[in-house]
Write an enzyme that holds these catalytic residues in place. Sequence first.
Site, PDB file in Angstrom:
ATOM      1  N   HIS A  46      15.690  75.905  38.052  1.00  0.00           N
ATOM      2  CA  HIS A  46      16.474  75.443  39.153  1.00  0.00           C
ATOM      3  C   HIS A  46      16.501  74.051  39.477  1.00  0.00           C
ATOM      4  CE1 HIS A  46      17.020  79.658  40.663  1.00  0.00           C
ATOM      5  NE2 HIS A  46      15.710  79.811  40.642  1.00  0.00           N
ATOM      6  N   ARG A  71       9.056  75.642  33.165  1.00  0.00           N
ATOM      7  CA  ARG A  71       9.757  76.541  33.435  1.00  0.00           C
ATOM      8  C   ARG A  71      10.963  76.808  32.905  1.00  0.00           C
ATOM      9  NH1 ARG A  71      11.037  79.571  39.348  1.00  0.00           N
ATOM     10  NH2 ARG A  71      12.251  77.453  39.629  1.00  0.00           N
ATOM     11  N   GLU A 150       8.888  88.380  40.586  1.00  0.00           N
ATOM     12  CA  GLU A 150       9.745  87.871  41.797  1.00  0.00           C
ATOM     13  C   GLU A 150      11.014  88.886  42.087  1.00  0.00           C
ATOM     14  OE1 GLU A 150      11.049  84.019  41.083  1.00  0.00           O
ATOM     15  OE2 GLU A 150      11.722  84.263  38.956  1.00  0.00           O
ATOM     16  N   ASP A 176      12.300  84.593  45.692  1.00  0.00           N
ATOM     17  CA  ASP A 176      13.250  85.566  45.215  1.00  0.00           C
ATOM     18  C   ASP A 176      12.525  86.588  45.575  1.00  0.00           C
ATOM     19  OD1 ASP A 176      15.315  84.806  43.693  1.00  0.00           O
ATOM     20  OD2 ASP A 176      13.974  83.775  42.314  1.00  0.00           O
TER      21      ASP A 176
END
Length: 259
Positions: A46, A71, A150, A176
């Site tokens: 993200h 990530r 998630e 999430d």
Amino acid sequence: MKNNHLRELFARRQTAVAGWMSLDSAYAAEVVGSCGFDAVVVDCQHGMAGHAQMVAMLQALSHTTAVPLVRVSQNNLAEVNRALDAGAYGIICPLVNSATEARAFGRACRYPLGGVEGDRSFGPARGLLVGGNDYADHANAQILALAMIETLDGLDAVEAIAAVPQIDGLFIGPSDLGIALGLGPGAAHDHPAMAAAIERIHAAGNAAGKVTGIWCGSAEMARDMRVKGLQLVVPGHDVIWLKAEIKRRLATIAASTAS
Ligand code: 3PY
Ligand code: MG
């Protein structure tokens, strides 16, 4: 190979605190890495960083004491390999929904050496620079593979995911997970359904002898998760910190009266 300081903290049963970069700036990573975090995560899911910026950010982190983590944007062998080759000492993989997916992710982080089942291809260009010439001998034992839980599927399979040998730990994505539980992305961590999910994931990690980490929206949540014994906490990200401090300063000025 240079030791992964996070593994030393986990072995001493200390909770590690990680920074989180959503900006795509090497300078910002250098600043955050110099603040005293045990690790800093470059978020390629993200966050704004593409591959070139991620490499520059890992370079900037190299002269801080923070362990560099990435990530990745998805559970993908090539992407995981490129982040590790660029010098990441650990990978956080989003949306791991089953033991099969966890195995694929864990294998992407491991060389098929010394009886270890892995799919990692050899070519740790920057890994050798930051880790040392004996990188290949120790990478399997030093690199951290953290599978994000998630989704409802991930939660249902969490015990099987935690048991996958190539996985070092679980990492909870509360936004999430909050959506999956019908509570929305801003669900409070002490909402009974969210608290129960966090507890189940943490218990699954503990039962498998793995660490459990969690992304937190605030310092208070990170503090509470540390008190609960989670081994890795992330008190928000760079843009949250930046916005909060800008707003605080503007409010301080606005509250003043001209003399
Ligand atoms: C989540 O909370 O879903 C995350 O992925 C944290 O970044
Ligand atoms: Mg998420």
